[in-house]
Write a protein that holds these residues in place. Structure first.
Motif, PDB file in Angstrom:
ATOM      1  N   THR A  44       0.819  -1.215   0.000  1.00  0.00           N
ATOM      2  CA  THR A  44       0.000   0.000   0.000  1.00  0.00           C
ATOM      3  C   THR A  44       0.852   1.265   0.000  1.00  0.00           C
ATOM      4  N   HIS A  45       2.107   1.157   0.419  1.00  0.00           N
ATOM      5  CA  HIS A  45       2.976   2.353   0.398  1.00  0.00           C
ATOM      6  C   HIS A  45       3.129   2.899  -1.026  1.00  0.00           C
ATOM      7  N   PRO A  46       3.623   2.103  -1.992  1.00  0.00           N
ATOM      8  CA  PRO A  46       3.741   2.668  -3.353  1.00  0.00           C
ATOM      9  C   PRO A  46       2.398   2.926  -4.009  1.00  0.00           C
ATOM     10  N   LEU A  47       1.387   2.132  -3.679  1.00  0.00           N
ATOM     11  CA  LEU A  47       0.080   2.375  -4.280  1.00  0.00           C
ATOM     12  C   LEU A  47      -0.476   3.728  -3.849  1.00  0.00           C
ATOM     13  N   LEU A  48      -0.280   4.081  -2.578  1.00  0.00           N
ATOM     14  CA  LEU A  48      -0.706   5.403  -2.117  1.00  0.00           C
ATOM     15  C   LEU A  48       0.134   6.493  -2.774  1.00  0.00           C
ATOM     16  N   ASP A  49       1.442   6.295  -2.871  1.00  0.00           N
ATOM     17  CA  ASP A  49       2.307   7.279  -3.531  1.00  0.00           C
ATOM     18  C   ASP A  49       1.879   7.527  -4.973  1.00  0.00           C
ATOM     19  N   ALA A  50       1.341   6.509  -5.617  1.00  0.00           N
ATOM     20  CA  ALA A  50       0.949   6.647  -7.016  1.00  0.00           C
ATOM     21  C   ALA A  50      -0.216   7.616  -7.204  1.00  0.00           C
ATOM     22  N   PHE A  51      -0.945   7.923  -6.145  1.00  0.00           N
ATOM     23  CA  PHE A  51      -2.020   8.907  -6.244  1.00  0.00           C
ATOM     24  C   PHE A  51      -1.476  10.334  -6.318  1.00  0.00           C
ATOM     25  N   THR A  52      -0.208  10.536  -5.970  1.00  0.00           N
ATOM     26  CA  THR A  52       0.382  11.868  -5.977  1.00  0.00           C
ATOM     27  C   THR A  52       0.994  12.158  -7.349  1.00  0.00           C
ATOM     28  N   THR A  53       1.655  13.293  -7.473  1.00  0.00           N
ATOM     29  CA  THR A  53       2.154  13.768  -8.765  1.00  0.00           C
ATOM     30  C   THR A  53       3.600  13.376  -9.034  1.00  0.00           C
ATOM     31  N   TYR A  54       4.385  13.081  -8.026  1.00  0.00           N
ATOM     32  CA  TYR A  54       5.829  12.923  -8.197  1.00  0.00           C
ATOM     33  C   TYR A  54       6.185  11.870  -9.248  1.00  0.00           C
ATOM     34  N   GLY A  55       5.549  10.704  -9.161  1.00  0.00           N
ATOM     35  CA  GLY A  55       5.874   9.609 -10.081  1.00  0.00           C
ATOM     36  C   GLY A  55       6.420   8.417  -9.324  1.00  0.00           C
ATOM     37  N   THR A  56       5.708   7.290  -9.368  1.00  0.00           N
ATOM     38  CA  THR A  56       6.084   6.090  -8.634  1.00  0.00           C
ATOM     39  C   THR A  56       6.261   4.943  -9.620  1.00  0.00           C
ATOM     40  N   GLN A  57       7.432   4.327  -9.603  1.00  0.00           N
ATOM     41  CA  GLN A  57       7.741   3.273 -10.574  1.00  0.00           C
ATOM     42  C   GLN A  57       7.220   1.927 -10.054  1.00  0.00           C
ATOM     43  N   LEU A  58       5.904   1.765 -10.143  1.00  0.00           N
ATOM     44  CA  LEU A  58       5.257   0.577  -9.603  1.00  0.00           C
ATOM     45  C   LEU A  58       5.756  -0.709 -10.248  1.00  0.00           C
ATOM     46  N   TRP A  59       6.184  -0.630 -11.496  1.00  0.00           N
ATOM     47  CA  TRP A  59       6.578  -1.838 -12.219  1.00  0.00           C
ATOM     48  C   TRP A  59       8.066  -1.835 -12.554  1.00  0.00           C
ATOM     49  N   TRP A  60       8.865  -1.066 -11.783  1.00  0.00           N
ATOM     50  CA  TRP A  60      10.317  -1.077 -12.002  1.00  0.00           C
ATOM     51  C   TRP A  60      10.801  -2.515 -12.073  1.00  0.00           C
ATOM     52  N   PRO A  61      11.673  -2.844 -13.018  1.00  0.00           N
ATOM     53  CA  PRO A  61      12.349  -1.983 -14.007  1.00  0.00           C
ATOM     54  C   PRO A  61      11.584  -1.844 -15.323  1.00  0.00           C
ATOM     55  N   LEU A  62      10.304  -2.160 -15.327  1.00  0.00           N
ATOM     56  CA  LEU A  62       9.501  -2.099 -16.549  1.00  0.00           C
ATOM     57  C   LEU A  62       8.565  -0.896 -16.508  1.00  0.00           C
ATOM     58  N   GLY A  63       8.350  -0.260 -17.624  1.00  0.00           N
ATOM     59  CA  GLY A  63       7.328   0.765 -17.725  1.00  0.00           C
ATOM     60  C   GLY A  63       7.713   2.110 -17.138  1.00  0.00           C
ATOM     61  N   ALA A  64       6.831   3.070 -17.377  1.00  0.00           N
ATOM     62  CA  ALA A  64       7.033   4.446 -16.924  1.00  0.00           C
ATOM     63  C   ALA A  64       6.469   4.632 -15.520  1.00  0.00           C
ATOM     64  N   PRO A  65       6.858   5.712 -14.840  1.00  0.00           N
ATOM     65  CA  PRO A  65       6.296   5.987 -13.510  1.00  0.00           C
ATOM     66  C   PRO A  65       4.786   6.209 -13.591  1.00  0.00           C
ATOM     67  N   VAL A  66       4.110   5.875 -12.502  1.00  0.00           N
ATOM     68  CA  VAL A  66       2.669   6.055 -12.404  1.00  0.00           C
ATOM     69  C   VAL A  66       2.388   7.275 -11.529  1.00  0.00           C
ATOM     70  N   ALA A  67       1.552   8.185 -11.996  1.00  0.00           N
ATOM     71  CA  ALA A  67       1.168   9.369 -11.223  1.00  0.00           C
ATOM     72  C   ALA A  67      -0.288   9.678 -11.542  1.00  0.00           C
ATOM     73  N   LEU A  68      -1.176   9.378 -10.611  1.00  0.00           N
ATOM     74  CA  LEU A  68      -2.598   9.650 -10.831  1.00  0.00           C
ATOM     75  C   LEU A  68      -2.937  11.118 -10.587  1.00  0.00           C
ATOM     76  N   ASN A  69      -2.076  11.831  -9.862  1.00  0.00           N
ATOM     77  CA  ASN A  69      -2.210  13.291  -9.681  1.00  0.00           C
ATOM     78  C   ASN A  69      -3.486  13.697  -8.954  1.00  0.00           C
ATOM     79  N   SER A  70      -4.058  12.851  -8.109  1.00  0.00           N
ATOM     80  CA  SER A  70      -5.338  13.207  -7.496  1.00  0.00           C
ATOM     81  C   SER A  70      -5.226  13.638  -6.038  1.00  0.00           C
ATOM     82  N   VAL A  71      -4.048  13.478  -5.419  1.00  0.00           N
ATOM     83  CA  VAL A  71      -3.870  13.855  -4.020  1.00  0.00           C
ATOM     84  C   VAL A  71      -2.551  14.594  -3.878  1.00  0.00           C
TER      85      VAL A  71
END
Length: 343
Positions: free
Chosen positions: A98-125
């Protein structure tokens, strides 16, 4: 999110899963484990751009944390078998993931699938939001005083989860308003980011990027039919093209989704992440190259000092949040500037 919020979420989840077995220990253990992914800030990756873009990287990857949670659950069950491997696994998995999943709601950018894919940023909180944190914090304090307090923990987790859902609804609401303005200006397909202003989901900032300009708008829940005020900032597509020939320039474009500003500062090429902060007071500005005889020469990137915010910015923010002021001039929020910048 901030460390206090992550600890509160981890403590609430830990208490909900193991509080009836371990009491306060489950809450304290959950809070401590929840802060583990953010220890990556102690790693020096070599330069400013690397440190910026590698944060929330491997330590926030679900592909790393899921196996780690299973390994920790096995080790904890060997140390203390009583709760059982299943409960230990639920504890470690919920707290860590839940730590990275919560971070993904912010704007900074969270690499949920590192080393694959781009950072996730839902930008809602926003990265600090008391309306999300307080229900968790209150629930955790109640559980620490009188464990296991499962009802309080359930209510706290339910309210905080409902707030995240509301943030997504509010974001779509505000996006609809902004898209109408962009359509009127012929920018329907322009990259658009809609994110909350500091500390709540009542006031939102929208940023649209075109090759030669950037549009900034502020709109809020209490605005009604009030027309949007649009601020326009020039962009230099030539500098962008030159920056993207450099490794750090491409890395920044990938990490931010292209929400960048490019400018010359004497002989230096400065790239600014325009997602975070406000115009004139963006905290992440990087010097990535120096002008030489053969064009821009890459440098070991450095970060410029964070600009100061106008002391009148916070009162202006709250007045605009509750529609007590018709306009929040973003370019006037830098120390030394004034509202006259918008006239």
């Amino acid at each position: 999110m901030d460390s206090l919020t992550q600890a509160a979420l981890g403590g609430a989840l830990g208490g909900a899963v193991l509080g009836s077995r371990l009491g306060r220990g489950a809450i304290v253990g959950g809070a401590l484990l929840a802060t583990l992914p953010d220890l990556d800030v102690l790693i020096d990756y070599g330069d400013a751009v690397a440190n910026f873009s590698e944060h929330r990287g491997f330590s926030h990857s679900l592909l790393v944390l899921a196996p780690l949670a299973t390994l920790l659950a096995w080790a904890l069950s060997r140390w203390k078998p009583a709760p059982g491997l299943g409960r230990w696994w639920a504890f470690t998995t919920l707290v860590l993931l839940t730590h990275p999943l919560l971070d993904a709601f912010t704007t900074y950018g969270t690499q949920l699938w590192w080393p694959l894919g781009a950072p996730v940023a839902l930008n809602s909180v926003f990265i600090i939001d008391p309306l999300y944190t307080l229900p968790l914090l209150i629930a955790v304090l109640i559980a620490l005083i009188k464990p296991p307090a499962l009802t309080a923990l359930s209510v706290g987790l339910g309210l905080s989860s409902a707030y995240l859902a509301w943030s997504l609804v509010a974001q779509q609401w505000m996006t609809g308003r902004v898209e109408n303005v962009l359509a009127e200006r012929g920018l329907e397909g322009a990259p658009l980011m809609v994110q909350p202003m500091p500390f709540s989901t009542l006031l939102w900032r929208a940023t649209a990027v075109a090759p030669d300009r950037r549009l900034e708008m502020v709109t809020g829940v209490f605005d009604g039919d009030q027309p949007l005020y649009v601020e326009v900032f020039p962009r230099d597509p030539g500098l962008q093209a030159q920056a993207e020939q450099l490794t750090d320039g491409r890395r920044l474009a990938w990490f931010t989704g292209g929400f960048l500003d490019y400018r010359r500062d004497g002989d230096r090429l400065v790239v600014t992440d325009v997602r975070l902060g406000v115009p004139g007071a963006h905290p992440f500005q990087f010097v990535i190259a120096d002008q030489g005889l053969d064009g821009w020469q890459p440098l070991t990137s450095s970060r410029l000092p964070r600009p100061m915010v106008n002391e009148e910015a916070w009162p202006a923010l709250w007045r605009r949040t509750f529609a007590l002021a018709p306009v929040l001039c973003l370019r006037s929020q830098t120390a030394g500037d004034s509202v006259a910048a918008c006239r």
